[in-house]
Design a protein around this motif. Structure first.
Motif, PDB file in Angstrom:
ATOM      1  N   GLU A  94       0.766  -1.203   0.021  1.00 32.27           N
ATOM      2  CA  GLU A  94       0.033   0.141  -0.013  1.00 32.27           C
ATOM      3  C   GLU A  94       0.975   1.315   0.178  1.00 32.27           C
ATOM      4  O   GLU A  94       0.714   2.222  -0.760  1.00 32.27           O
ATOM      5  N   VAL A  95       1.850   1.220   0.819  1.00 30.20           N
ATOM      6  CA  VAL A  95       2.756   2.359   1.060  1.00 30.20           C
ATOM      7  C   VAL A  95       3.323   2.682  -0.215  1.00 30.20           C
ATOM      8  O   VAL A  95       3.749   3.769  -1.034  1.00 30.20           O
ATOM      9  N   LEU A  96       3.974   1.492  -0.793  1.00 30.52           N
ATOM     10  CA  LEU A  96       4.721   1.734  -2.302  1.00 30.52           C
ATOM     11  C   LEU A  96       3.825   2.202  -3.399  1.00 30.52           C
ATOM     12  O   LEU A  96       4.384   3.062  -4.052  1.00 30.52           O
ATOM     13  N   ALA A  97       2.669   1.828  -3.358  1.00 32.27           N
ATOM     14  CA  ALA A  97       1.606   2.433  -4.345  1.00 32.27           C
ATOM     15  C   ALA A  97       1.479   3.884  -4.179  1.00 32.27           C
ATOM     16  O   ALA A  97       1.423   4.646  -5.251  1.00 32.27           O
ATOM     17  N   ILE A  98       1.301   4.072  -3.020  1.00 35.35           N
ATOM     18  CA  ILE A  98       1.040   5.639  -2.613  1.00 35.35           C
ATOM     19  C   ILE A  98       1.997   6.338  -3.063  1.00 35.35           C
ATOM     20  O   ILE A  98       2.057   7.431  -3.582  1.00 35.35           O
ATOM     21  N   VAL A  99       3.358   5.943  -2.509  1.00 37.98           N
ATOM     22  CA  VAL A  99       4.670   6.562  -3.023  1.00 37.98           C
ATOM     23  C   VAL A  99       4.969   6.874  -4.392  1.00 37.98           C
ATOM     24  O   VAL A  99       5.221   7.747  -5.153  1.00 37.98           O
ATOM     25  N   ALA A 100       4.635   5.612  -5.022  1.00 37.27           N
ATOM     26  CA  ALA A 100       4.833   5.553  -6.627  1.00 37.27           C
ATOM     27  C   ALA A 100       4.017   6.774  -7.127  1.00 37.27           C
ATOM     28  O   ALA A 100       4.384   7.473  -8.138  1.00 37.27           O
ATOM     29  N   TYR A 101       2.660   6.858  -7.129  1.00 39.68           N
ATOM     30  CA  TYR A 101       1.779   7.689  -7.565  1.00 39.68           C
ATOM     31  C   TYR A 101       1.842   9.272  -6.966  1.00 39.68           C
ATOM     32  O   TYR A 101       1.504   9.990  -7.977  1.00 39.68           O
ATOM     33  N   LYS A 102       2.239   9.421  -5.764  1.00 38.51           N
ATOM     34  CA  LYS A 102       2.158  10.742  -5.161  1.00 38.51           C
ATOM     35  C   LYS A 102       3.500  11.397  -4.768  1.00 38.51           C
ATOM     36  O   LYS A 102       3.664  12.357  -4.273  1.00 38.51           O
ATOM     37  N   GLN A 103       4.501  10.740  -5.224  1.00 37.13           N
ATOM     38  CA  GLN A 103       5.872  11.234  -4.864  1.00 37.13           C
ATOM     39  C   GLN A 103       6.214  12.567  -5.520  1.00 37.13           C
ATOM     40  O   GLN A 103       5.623  13.075  -6.410  1.00 37.13           O
ATOM     41  N   PRO A 104       6.960  13.461  -4.702  1.00 36.67           N
ATOM     42  CA  PRO A 104       7.599  13.102  -3.379  1.00 36.67           C
ATOM     43  C   PRO A 104       6.756  13.352  -2.566  1.00 36.67           C
ATOM     44  O   PRO A 104       5.925  14.370  -2.529  1.00 36.67           O
ATOM     45  N   LEU A 105       6.548  12.570  -1.328  1.00 34.02           N
ATOM     46  CA  LEU A 105       5.927  12.942  -0.342  1.00 34.02           C
ATOM     47  C   LEU A 105       6.438  12.562   0.985  1.00 34.02           C
ATOM     48  O   LEU A 105       7.261  11.464   1.079  1.00 34.02           O
ATOM     49  N   THR A 106       6.048  12.958   2.250  1.00 31.85           N
ATOM     50  CA  THR A 106       6.308  12.658   3.499  1.00 31.85           C
ATOM     51  C   THR A 106       5.794  11.600   4.185  1.00 31.85           C
ATOM     52  O   THR A 106       4.558  11.085   3.725  1.00 31.85           O
ATOM     53  N   ARG A 107       6.267  11.011   5.240  1.00 31.11           N
ATOM     54  CA  ARG A 107       5.746   9.895   5.960  1.00 31.11           C
ATOM     55  C   ARG A 107       4.450  10.259   6.375  1.00 31.11           C
ATOM     56  O   ARG A 107       3.199   9.578   6.255  1.00 31.11           O
ATOM     57  N   VAL A 108       3.962  11.697   7.113  1.00 32.62           N
ATOM     58  CA  VAL A 108       3.010  12.013   7.605  1.00 32.62           C
ATOM     59  C   VAL A 108       1.791  12.157   6.330  1.00 32.62           C
ATOM     60  O   VAL A 108       0.583  11.678   6.653  1.00 32.62           O
ATOM     61  N   GLU A 109       2.194  12.411   5.132  1.00 34.07           N
ATOM     62  CA  GLU A 109       1.352  12.535   3.965  1.00 34.07           C
ATOM     63  C   GLU A 109       0.957  10.994   3.554  1.00 34.07           C
ATOM     64  O   GLU A 109      -0.446  10.791   3.272  1.00 34.07           O
ATOM     65  N   VAL A 110       1.869  10.149   3.808  1.00 34.00           N
ATOM     66  CA  VAL A 110       1.605   8.660   3.454  1.00 34.00           C
ATOM     67  C   VAL A 110       0.519   8.147   4.384  1.00 34.00           C
ATOM     68  O   VAL A 110      -0.706   7.558   4.387  1.00 34.00           O
ATOM     69  N   GLU A 111       0.851   8.421   5.524  1.00 27.94           N
ATOM     70  CA  GLU A 111      -0.223   8.266   6.978  1.00 27.94           C
ATOM     71  C   GLU A 111      -1.434   8.854   6.463  1.00 27.94           C
ATOM     72  O   GLU A 111      -2.478   8.056   6.925  1.00 27.94           O
ATOM     73  N   ASP A 112      -1.581  10.137   6.239  1.00 27.11           N
ATOM     74  CA  ASP A 112      -2.771  10.637   6.016  1.00 27.11           C
ATOM     75  C   ASP A 112      -3.663  10.056   5.138  1.00 27.11           C
ATOM     76  O   ASP A 112      -4.896   9.717   5.223  1.00 27.11           O
ATOM     77  N   LEU A 113      -3.099   9.522   4.038  1.00 24.87           N
ATOM     78  CA  LEU A 113      -3.744   8.774   2.901  1.00 24.87           C
ATOM     79  C   LEU A 113      -4.108   7.390   3.456  1.00 24.87           C
ATOM     80  O   LEU A 113      -5.378   6.920   2.933  1.00 24.87           O
ATOM     81  N   ARG A 114      -3.299   6.713   3.987  1.00 22.05           N
ATOM     82  CA  ARG A 114      -3.453   5.431   4.435  1.00 22.05           C
ATOM     83  C   ARG A 114      -4.532   5.394   5.719  1.00 22.05           C
ATOM     84  O   ARG A 114      -5.362   4.341   5.789  1.00 22.05           O
ATOM     85  N   GLY A 115      -4.229   6.446   6.532  1.00 26.36           N
ATOM     86  CA  GLY A 115      -5.139   6.391   7.816  1.00 26.36           C
ATOM     87  C   GLY A 115      -4.509   5.454   8.898  1.00 26.36           C
ATOM     88  O   GLY A 115      -5.348   5.257  10.149  1.00 26.36           O
ATOM     89  N   VAL A 116      -3.281   5.050   8.829  1.00 26.24           N
ATOM     90  CA  VAL A 116      -2.593   4.453   9.877  1.00 26.24           C
ATOM     91  C   VAL A 116      -1.117   4.658   9.826  1.00 26.24           C
ATOM     92  O   VAL A 116      -0.827   5.311   8.819  1.00 26.24           O
ATOM     93  N   LYS A 117      -0.446   4.274  10.942  1.00 29.75           N
ATOM     94  CA  LYS A 117       1.122   4.739  11.048  1.00 29.75           C
ATOM     95  C   LYS A 117       1.736   3.864   9.737  1.00 29.75           C
ATOM     96  O   LYS A 117       1.326   2.815   9.521  1.00 29.75           O
TER      97      LYS A 117
END
Length: 196
Positions: A94-117
C-alpha cells in the motif's frame, strides 16, 4: 520476575539500533548509577564473546551499540545483496503504491492517505531499495520526502513512472481493473522473488 539491569540495557540498545545510546542516556533510561551500568556492559560484553552469539556490544565515541560480529559478515552480505527475497506485506505494498503515484511525499502525508502509521513499511521499502529520500520538505522539522528508485522501475518492468496504470480519478474507463492489475503485479513479483 524482576528485569535485570543487563537485560534492560540489552533491550534499550537493541531498540536504539544504529543510533546507539550514550552513558548519560543509559543512566537516565535505567535510573541506574554509572558504575552499575559499566558492570552490566561488561557482563553483556562477556556473554556476547561466546561463539553461539552473533552480536557484540561496541562502544564508539562514547556511544554504546549492539552490532553484528565480523564473522557473520558473509551471511549478512547475502541478505544485503538479495533484500527482496522476502515478500512485501500488504502494508508495504500500500505504501509503495502511494509513494509511486504521489511522490515526493512525507511519512505524514502517506499516513494521512492510509489512515494508519506507516513508519515500518517505509523503513522496509527503503531497506529493499524500492524507495529513497528525495529531499526535505519545507517548514518545521524538514521532513524526509520519499520517492521511488530505479530498482522499483526494474522490478516492475517500467521504463519510467509514466507507465504506471492511471488512477481511477485520472481515467474512468477500466481504472478499477488497471489498478487491480497493478497491485496483482506487485504481489506476483514479490511472490516469485520469495520462491526463488
Amino acid at each position: 520476575m524482576k528485569t535485570t539491569l543487563s537485560s534492560k540495557l540489552e533491550a534499550l540498545l537493541f531498540v536504539a539500533g544504529d543510533d546507539g545510546l550514550t552513558m548519560k542516556q543509559l543512566q537516565f533510561l535505567t535510573e541506574a548509577e554509572k558504575v552499575d551500568i559499566l558492570s552490566s556492559v561488561e557482563e553483556l560484553t562477556q556473554r556476547y564473546k561466546q561463539p553461539e552469539s552473533g552480536i557484540m556490544l561496541k562502544e564508539l565515541a562514547g556511544v554504546y551499540q549492539l552490532v553484528t560480529k565480523p564473522e557473520a559478515a558473509e551471511t549478512i552480505q547475502k541478505l544485503v545483496e538479495n533484500p527482496t527475497s522476502q515478500a512485501l506485506s500488504q502494508a508495504s505494498l500500500e505504501v509503495l503504491a502511494i509513494v509511486a503515484y504521489k511522490q515526493p511525499l512525507t511519512r505524514v502525508e502517506v499516513e494521512d492517505l492510509r489512515g494508519v502509521k506507516s513508519e515500518k513499511p517505509l523503513h522496509t521499502l527503503a531497506a529493499k531499495g524500492l524507495i529513497q529520500e528525495m529531499g526535505r520538505a519545507e517548514g518545521t522539522g524538514r521532513a524526509i520526502l520519499y520517492g521511488t528508485t530505479n530498482e522499483f522501475l526494474n522490478y516492475f518492468g517500467l521504463k519510467d513512472l509514466s507507465e504506471l496504470p492511471p488512477l481511477p480519478e485520472e481515467s474512468e474507463q477500466n481504472a478499477e481493473e488497471e489498478t487491480d492489475l497493478f497491485m496483482t503485479k506487485f504481489q506476483e513479483t514479490f511472490k516469485q522473488e520469495a520462491e526463488a
